[in-house]
Design a protein around this motif. Structure first.
Motif, PDB file in Angstrom:
ATOM      1  N   THR A 180       0.835  -1.199   0.000  1.00 37.46           N
ATOM      2  CA  THR A 180       0.000   0.000   0.000  1.00 37.46           C
ATOM      3  C   THR A 180       0.875   1.256   0.000  1.00 37.46           C
ATOM      4  OG1 THR A 180      -0.034   0.162   2.411  1.00 37.46           O
ATOM      5  CG2 THR A 180      -1.712  -1.242   1.361  1.00 37.46           C
ATOM      6  N   PRO A 181       0.286   2.398  -0.358  1.00 40.86           N
ATOM      7  CA  PRO A 181       1.044   3.653  -0.286  1.00 40.86           C
ATOM      8  C   PRO A 181       1.588   3.938   1.112  1.00 40.86           C
ATOM      9  CG  PRO A 181      -0.906   3.956  -1.634  1.00 40.86           C
ATOM     10  CD  PRO A 181      -1.025   2.595  -1.019  1.00 40.86           C
ATOM     11  N   GLU A 182       0.829   3.581   2.144  1.00 39.70           N
ATOM     12  CA  GLU A 182       1.297   3.867   3.497  1.00 39.70           C
ATOM     13  C   GLU A 182       2.507   3.021   3.866  1.00 39.70           C
ATOM     14  OE1 GLU A 182       1.734   5.659   7.141  1.00 39.70           O
ATOM     15  OE2 GLU A 182       0.675   6.289   5.327  1.00 39.70           O
ATOM     16  N   VAL A 183       2.486   1.747   3.488  1.00 35.82           N
ATOM     17  CA  VAL A 183       3.654   0.897   3.735  1.00 35.82           C
ATOM     18  C   VAL A 183       4.860   1.445   2.978  1.00 35.82           C
ATOM     19  CG1 VAL A 183       4.666  -1.377   3.266  1.00 35.82           C
ATOM     20  CG2 VAL A 183       2.396  -1.208   4.314  1.00 35.82           C
ATOM     21  N   LEU A 184       4.653   1.849   1.731  1.00 35.69           N
ATOM     22  CA  LEU A 184       5.746   2.410   0.949  1.00 35.69           C
ATOM     23  C   LEU A 184       6.286   3.670   1.606  1.00 35.69           C
ATOM     24  CD1 LEU A 184       7.535   2.613  -1.572  1.00 35.69           C
ATOM     25  CD2 LEU A 184       5.658   3.818  -2.707  1.00 35.69           C
ATOM     26  N   ARG A 185       5.410   4.528   2.088  1.00 33.18           N
ATOM     27  CA  ARG A 185       5.862   5.782   2.704  1.00 33.18           C
ATOM     28  C   ARG A 185       6.713   5.497   3.939  1.00 33.18           C
ATOM     29  NH1 ARG A 185       3.313  10.023   6.291  1.00 33.18           N
ATOM     30  NH2 ARG A 185       4.336  11.966   5.682  1.00 33.18           N
ATOM     31  N   GLN A 186       6.267   4.558   4.770  1.00 33.69           N
ATOM     32  CA  GLN A 186       7.058   4.211   5.948  1.00 33.69           C
ATOM     33  C   GLN A 186       8.387   3.584   5.547  1.00 33.69           C
ATOM     34  OE1 GLN A 186       6.080   5.299   8.796  1.00 33.69           O
ATOM     35  NE2 GLN A 186       4.026   5.899   8.097  1.00 33.69           N
ATOM     36  N   ALA A 187       8.363   2.717   4.541  1.00 41.54           N
ATOM     37  CA  ALA A 187       9.597   2.059   4.094  1.00 41.54           C
ATOM     38  C   ALA A 187      10.595   3.080   3.561  1.00 41.54           C
ATOM     39  CB  ALA A 187       9.274   1.022   3.018  1.00 41.54           C
ATOM     40  N   MET A 188      10.114   4.049   2.798  1.00 46.74           N
ATOM     41  CA  MET A 188      11.005   5.072   2.266  1.00 46.74           C
ATOM     42  C   MET A 188      11.598   5.919   3.397  1.00 46.74           C
ATOM     43  SD  MET A 188      10.948   4.862  -1.153  1.00 46.74           S
ATOM     44  CE  MET A 188      10.552   6.079  -2.392  1.00 46.74           C
ATOM     45  N   GLY A 189      10.781   6.198   4.399  1.00 46.09           N
ATOM     46  CA  GLY A 189      11.277   6.953   5.543  1.00 46.09           C
ATOM     47  C   GLY A 189      12.349   6.193   6.308  1.00 46.09           C
ATOM     48  N   LEU A 227      10.387  -4.336   7.303  1.00 44.32           N
ATOM     49  CA  LEU A 227      10.001  -3.742   8.580  1.00 44.32           C
ATOM     50  C   LEU A 227       8.690  -2.971   8.459  1.00 44.32           C
ATOM     51  CD1 LEU A 227      13.479  -2.450   9.808  1.00 44.32           C
ATOM     52  CD2 LEU A 227      12.022  -4.089  11.024  1.00 44.32           C
ATOM     53  N   ALA A 228       8.561  -2.174   7.400  1.00 43.96           N
ATOM     54  CA  ALA A 228       7.337  -1.391   7.213  1.00 43.96           C
ATOM     55  C   ALA A 228       6.121  -2.291   7.047  1.00 43.96           C
ATOM     56  CB  ALA A 228       7.482  -0.471   6.009  1.00 43.96           C
ATOM     57  N   GLU A 229       6.295  -3.419   6.374  1.00 44.88           N
ATOM     58  CA  GLU A 229       5.193  -4.368   6.216  1.00 44.88           C
ATOM     59  C   GLU A 229       4.694  -4.875   7.562  1.00 44.88           C
ATOM     60  OE1 GLU A 229       6.290  -6.352   1.856  1.00 44.88           O
ATOM     61  OE2 GLU A 229       7.016  -7.299   3.700  1.00 44.88           O
ATOM     62  N   ARG A 230       5.579  -4.879   8.542  1.00 48.72           N
ATOM     63  CA  ARG A 230       5.223  -5.402   9.866  1.00 48.72           C
ATOM     64  C   ARG A 230       4.797  -4.304  10.824  1.00 48.72           C
ATOM     65  NH1 ARG A 230       8.746 -10.709  11.079  1.00 48.72           N
ATOM     66  NH2 ARG A 230       8.579 -11.636   9.008  1.00 48.72           N
ATOM     67  N   GLY A 231       4.707  -3.078  10.333  1.00 49.35           N
ATOM     68  CA  GLY A 231       4.207  -1.994  11.161  1.00 49.35           C
ATOM     69  C   GLY A 231       5.242  -1.051  11.711  1.00 49.35           C
ATOM     70  N   PHE A 232       6.523  -1.265  11.373  1.00 47.46           N
ATOM     71  CA  PHE A 232       7.579  -0.365  11.820  1.00 47.46           C
ATOM     72  C   PHE A 232       7.437   0.958  11.059  1.00 47.46           C
ATOM     73  CE2 PHE A 232      11.794   1.275  12.571  1.00 47.46           C
ATOM     74  CZ  PHE A 232      12.233   0.660  13.743  1.00 47.46           C
ATOM     75  N   THR A 233       7.520   2.085  11.789  1.00 47.80           N
ATOM     76  CA  THR A 233       7.283   3.379  11.161  1.00 47.80           C
ATOM     77  C   THR A 233       8.582   4.123  10.912  1.00 47.80           C
ATOM     78  OG1 THR A 233       6.929   4.414  13.320  1.00 47.80           O
ATOM     79  CG2 THR A 233       4.987   3.586  12.145  1.00 47.80           C
ATOM     80  N   GLY A 234       8.542   5.000   9.898  1.00 47.09           N
ATOM     81  CA  GLY A 234       9.763   5.723   9.563  1.00 47.09           C
ATOM     82  C   GLY A 234       9.566   6.939   8.694  1.00 47.09           C
ATOM     83  N   ALA A 235       8.361   7.268   8.330  1.00 44.06           N
ATOM     84  CA  ALA A 235       8.131   8.415   7.443  1.00 44.06           C
ATOM     85  C   ALA A 235       8.218   9.709   8.240  1.00 44.06           C
ATOM     86  CB  ALA A 235       6.767   8.285   6.784  1.00 44.06           C
ATOM     87  N   PRO A 236       8.450  10.832   7.594  1.00 41.20           N
ATOM     88  CA  PRO A 236       8.592  11.020   6.151  1.00 41.20           C
ATOM     89  C   PRO A 236      10.061  11.073   5.712  1.00 41.20           C
ATOM     90  CG  PRO A 236       8.259  13.135   7.190  1.00 41.20           C
ATOM     91  CD  PRO A 236       8.257  12.112   8.310  1.00 41.20           C
ATOM     92  N   ALA A 237      10.271  10.834   4.443  1.00 40.01           N
ATOM     93  CA  ALA A 237      11.592  10.975   3.845  1.00 40.01           C
ATOM     94  C   ALA A 237      11.737  12.402   3.340  1.00 40.01           C
ATOM     95  CB  ALA A 237      11.758   9.990   2.694  1.00 40.01           C
ATOM     96  N   ILE A 238      12.683  13.143   3.900  1.00 42.77           N
ATOM     97  CA  ILE A 238      12.762  14.560   3.568  1.00 42.77           C
ATOM     98  C   ILE A 238      13.241  14.787   2.134  1.00 42.77           C
ATOM     99  CG2 ILE A 238      13.091  15.237   5.958  1.00 42.77           C
ATOM    100  CD1 ILE A 238      16.032  15.556   5.453  1.00 42.77           C
ATOM    101  N   THR A 239      13.958  13.814   1.551  1.00 41.54           N
ATOM    102  CA  THR A 239      14.392  13.996   0.158  1.00 41.54           C
ATOM    103  C   THR A 239      13.254  13.731  -0.829  1.00 41.54           C
ATOM    104  OG1 THR A 239      15.244  11.727   0.223  1.00 41.54           O
ATOM    105  CG2 THR A 239      16.827  13.496   0.551  1.00 41.54           C
ATOM    106  N   ILE A 240      12.097  13.336  -0.332  1.00 41.62           N
ATOM    107  CA  ILE A 240      10.909  13.196  -1.174  1.00 41.62           C
ATOM    108  C   ILE A 240       9.851  14.228  -0.802  1.00 41.62           C
ATOM    109  CG2 ILE A 240       9.008  11.663  -1.857  1.00 41.62           C
ATOM    110  CD1 ILE A 240      10.817   9.302  -1.351  1.00 41.62           C
ATOM    111  N   GLU A 241       9.671  14.463   0.497  1.00 44.02           N
ATOM    112  CA  GLU A 241       8.551  15.275   0.956  1.00 44.02           C
ATOM    113  C   GLU A 241       8.931  16.689   1.358  1.00 44.02           C
ATOM    114  OE1 GLU A 241       5.569  13.297   3.298  1.00 44.02           O
ATOM    115  OE2 GLU A 241       6.623  11.377   3.115  1.00 44.02           O
ATOM    116  N   GLY A 242      10.213  17.027   1.219  1.00 42.20           N
ATOM    117  CA  GLY A 242      10.631  18.378   1.579  1.00 42.20           C
ATOM    118  C   GLY A 242      10.238  19.419   0.541  1.00 42.20           C
ATOM    119  N   GLU A 243       9.956  20.622   1.001  1.00 43.40           N
ATOM    120  CA  GLU A 243       9.540  21.693   0.096  1.00 43.40           C
ATOM    121  C   GLU A 243      10.623  22.047  -0.911  1.00 43.40           C
ATOM    122  OE1 GLU A 243       7.603  26.213   0.405  1.00 43.40           O
ATOM    123  OE2 GLU A 243       8.471  25.244   2.172  1.00 43.40           O
ATOM    124  N   ASN A 244      11.893  21.882  -0.504  1.00 39.56           N
ATOM    125  CA  ASN A 244      12.995  22.287  -1.378  1.00 39.56           C
ATOM    126  C   ASN A 244      13.357  21.246  -2.427  1.00 39.56           C
ATOM    127  OD1 ASN A 244      13.908  20.532   0.577  1.00 39.56           O
ATOM    128  ND2 ASN A 244      15.811  21.645   1.000  1.00 39.56           N
TER     129      ASN A 244
END
Length: 454
Positions: A180-189, A227-244
């Motif tokens: 899911t998008p949420e799992v991907l977001r946590q994994a990227m983070g 890890l993200a698939e199992r519920g471990f959290t880590g978002a957000p990734a600043i190199t994706i979600e940062g304004e700059n």
């Protein structure tokens, strides 16, 4: 440092990465197949390197999986270990035979981490087709390319490729595993936070088996998704979600970077390839040979001029030594694995010529980095003549692509000492077979997972 993610900035990245109907232009998939086969040739060639043997043995002994569904087979080895360990060992192996592809704006390498991860994830997907695998790999390349550009744009240090290609690995796995998008977001983070922020110039100054950090990038990327698939959290990734960095991701899915990846003619740091092309020009266009040269002057960009200056005693030093690479090309007419290992490191002709090579930084070449790898070479010959290459860029990228015949020849040069001719031919044929709708990716896996032939 505080950070507030831009709302919904991650959404288009997730849509691109996870879209089951993602359409990738055919010319991009074709180039993706070439890059994949080229990387596998380097993987095979590196299998007998000491570092490859250490990495695979370590992974088998210390990355054991509790069940078959958590394991993957080590390429050109046949043994199995946990998926993150397999990705780490193979990316480390590839990284240490420096002949794999790269992308200039990232100042580093994508496939080195993503190809091992692809095989680790795909082993649990017996119905995965070749085209599906190429689509997932292409998506991962596009994500990793932008992650690399974003990191370089927002961090003061020059970090190794593992710092950012871990994000491409996580995206690749999420797509293949239908997440899911949420799992991907946590994994990227998670992947961005734990990606190895190792300083590249330290490795340039003192070359070791650490190389460009892609081994740890692959391990972190695979682990982050699991890890993200199992519920471990880590978002957000600043190199994706940062304004700059908004502008860096705006063209995702529209501007395809894969055709701008380069294929290396030699297993040597890309920074040396501009000067190597200058020497090749002297050899091909002017008939210069090693015994003609009284003195060789090299003008190059700052990073290239900073490459290891001494006569190398290890494979790691040899791949980061500009003078050694130039002398080897002049003496032997090519650079293969045999020239940067074993007796190749003690070649008296290469050592003698190495002492007559002078390297300096040239500002006009530095101004063109990282978009290009420009250099110029001046040969002072024993007969009094002075021959200049003129300004040349590295060969193998879109500005000076390698002919298909040269890419095929490279496959034999990289893997011929470990694979039979028939197996190399079959590997080359896979770049076309993978594009056919009914070809299973497992057909390629069956070709590259057994141990080397020689």
């Amino acid at each position: 440092m505080s950070f507030t993610p831009v709302p919904h900035q991650f959404d288009p990245v997730a849509r691109f990465a996870l879209d089951p109907l993602l359409s990738i232009p055919e010319f991009v998939l074709e180039q993706m197949a070439v890059l994949l086969v080229d990387t596998l040739g380097v993987t095979a060639g590196a299998a007998v390197l000491e570092v490859g043997q250490i990495a695979r043995d370590f992974a088998v002994e210390f990355h054991a999986a509790n069940s078959a569904r958590h394991s993957a087979t080590l390429l050109f080895d046949g043994r199995r270990c946990a998926m993150p360990g397999a990705a780490w060992a193979l990316a480390t192996q590839i990284d240490n035979l420096d002949g794999h592809d790269g992308y200039n704006p990232t100042k580093g390498h994508i496939g080195c981490a993503l190809v091992p991860a692809l095989f680790s994830f795909a082993e649990q997907l017996p119905n995965l087709t070749g085209r599906q695998a190429l689509t997932a790999l292409a998506m991962g390349y596009e994500v990793a390319a932008r992650a690399g550009v974003a990191l370089h744009a927002t961090a003061s240090d020059y970090h190794t490729s593992g710092a950012w290609n871990a994000l491409g690995v996580a995206a690749l796995g999420a797509r293949l595993r239908g997440q899911t998008p949420e799992v991907l977001r946590q994994a990227m983070g998670i992947a961005e936070y734990h990606g190895p922020r190792s300083q590249m110039m330290r490795e340039i100054a003192s070359p070791t088996m650490l190389h460009d950090g892609s081994g740890m990038g692959a391990l972190v990327g695979v682990s982050s998704l699991i890890l993200a698939e199992r519920g471990f959290t880590g978002a957000p990734a600043i190199t994706i979600e940062g304004e700059n960095v908004t502008h860096i991701w705006a063209d995702l899915g529209h501007d395809w970077t894969i055709p701008r990846n380069y294929i290396k003619p030699y297993p040597i740091c890309r920074w040396a390839h501009g000067a190597l092309e200058g020497v090749r020009v002297l050899m091909v266009e002017h008939g210069v040979i090693a015994s003609d040269i009284e003195r060789l002057e090299v003008a190059t960009f700052a990073e290239s001029a900073a490459l290891y200056p001494g006569l190398p005693t290890t494979t790691s030093e040899a791949q980061y030594s500009l003078g050694f690479a130039l002398a080897t090309l002049l003496v032997h007419g090519r650079i293969g694995p045999e020239h940067i290992t074993g007796a190749g490191l003690r070649d008296p002709q290469v050592a003698e010529l190495h002492a007559r090579i002078c390297v300096r930084e040239e500002p006009r070449h530095s101004a063109k980095f990282p978009a290009g790898r420009w250099s110029d070479v001046t040969a002072h010959l024993r007969d009094g003549r002075v021959i200049r290459s003129g300004d040349v860029n590295a060969r193998g990228g879109p500005e000076a692509p390698m002919p298909e015949a040269d890419i095929r020849a490279k496959l034999t040069a990289m893997a011929g000492h470990v694979l039979s001719d028939g197996r190399i031919d079959a590997l080359w044929d896979m770049k076309q077979r993978l594009l056919r709708p009914k070809t299973l990716f497992s057909e390629l896996a069956e070709l590259v997972t057994p141990a080397c032939d020689r």
